[in-house]
Design an enzyme around this catalytic site. Structure first.
Site: not given
Length: 400
Positions: A226, A221
């Protein structure tokens, strides 16, 4: 006077007698054997400090005379020398090891933009795999609630702001939101994301990331953007992997290392994160009209750059990007202690806005937000007016 110098005692039949005279006449009569003087040199006992004693000692440099203790000391010294001369240079070389990011020629292979932006995505439906307090809705419902829509210049992805505590149904089991996954999967490339607005607000957990949802964490990932709640800590860029992928190595980047172990089973799946400046996400970022997030993913490593709207390189604008001219990356994840090729593959681009969940919910109380996360999310629809993504375009380049 003279004496016989024979080398041995004179042989006589009896005591010798002789008379000593001087000018005044006889003086004394002496009898007995005459004294003996040998020509041989008499041996003296050795004394410390003289040459004779030194010649009786064993030479220190002769290993045949060494005792076990001496041998042990010598061996220890040799081992230390070997460590200093061999191991130390190897450790220095390892610490200075860094991949060769030779310039690659990139050509545009895929583009997400305009009114067809969401046509290249699948909508994830149902509860959140990360335990978020959301209902991810299908495309038809998202469009009817105006949670995803496009213009000729932008694509929007939002959290629902219509359902309040008096609505039927209400949001007591989670608020409506959207998660989309690109239909195309990638194994490498240069990704250029034009981000005009980032979601923020108490209870929010938005992300722009790449992963293989069906084979996580085996295929890795990559978190490009974020943040959680009011996003006061800026943007975080993170890798999540299976074991044997660490970033405690030489890196060239302007961001700050948060953690170095990418293994998902370490530190509650914190991954190996890098944080950027506070202005890299949230209200300050949005007020400056956002910017470009560029991510180069290749065998040598994964690097990310953050460019403000006024600082976008002209080669990106001209669709001929060349990362070798962009200077130091914001986040650098070299392959030194992580086989990038085996840890990252079959990645889709994913965009979502989660609520509460295992990150935002766990740090909600420390974020200066009121009440508790789920109650706040369920009962305050107006709190999510800033909880939306706005993108200009996504461009994917392949090396040729």
């Amino acid at each position: 006077m003279g004496w016989e110098n024979s080398g041995r005692m004179p042989k006589t039949a009896g005591p010798a007698s002789f008379e000593v005279r001087d000018a005044g006449g006889p003086v004394e009569l002496v009898s007995g054997p005459p004294p003996y003087y040998s020509t041989e040199q008499q041996q003296l006992p050795p004394r410390r400090g003289n040459m004779a004693y030194a010649q009786t000692k064993t030479p220190w440099w002769n290993a045949r005379y060494w005792r076990k203790r001496t041998w042990a000391i010598v061996v220890t010294i040799i081992v230390i020398i070997l460590v200093v001369c061999i191991v130390a240079p190897l450790e220095v070389a390892k610490a200075n090891k860094y991949p060769d990011y030779t310039a690659l020629n990139y050509t545009l292979s895929d583009s997400y933009n305009g009114t067809t932006f969401f046509d290249k995505f699948d909508y994830f439906t149902g509860y959140d795999p990360a335990s978020g307090f959301v209902h991810y809705v299908p495309q038809e419902q998202a469009e009817s609630l105006n949670l995803t829509y496009t213009t000729t210049d932008s694509a929007f992805l939002k959290v629902d702001t219509s359902v309040g505590p008096t609505s039927s149904p209400d949001a007591s089991t989670g608020r409506f939101s959207v998660r989309v996954t690109s239909k195309t999967q990638y194994d490498s490339g240069l990704f250029v994301f034009d981000v005009k607005h980032t979601p923020y607000g108490c209870g929010t957990w938005p992300a722009l990331w790449l992963a293989d949802p069906d084979h996580w964490p085996d295929n890795g990932e990559i978190d490009v953007m974020e943040a959680v709640n009011n996003a006061t800590d800026g943007n975080q860029m993170t890798l999540h992997t299976t074991d044997q992928c660490t970033m405690d190595v030489k890196r060239k980047m302007s961001g700050s290392t948060l953690t170095a172990d990418c293994y998902n089973a370490t530190d509650d799946n914190a991954g190996c994160g890098v944080s950027d400046a506070v202005s890299s996400y949230g209200s300050t970022y949005n007020e400056a009209d956002g910017g470009i997030m560029a991510m180069e993913w290749r065998a040598e490593g994964i690097r990310l750059w953050a460019f403000g709207r006024d600082g976008i390189p002209t080669d990106i604008t001209n669709k001929s990007p060349d990362p070798s001219t962009w200077g130091e990356a914001t986040a650098d994840f070299p392959d030194t202690n992580c086989d990038i090729g085996s840890h990252f593959k079959n990645q889709s681009i994913i965009v979502n806005i989660d609520l509460c969940g295992s990150w935002a919910g766990n740090v909600y109380a420390q974020s200066g937000c009121p009440s508790n996360c789920t109650d706040y999310v369920a009962n305050n629809p107006d709190a999510f007016t800033n909880a939306f993504w706005e993108f200009g375009s996504f461009e994917v380049y392949k090396a040729s």
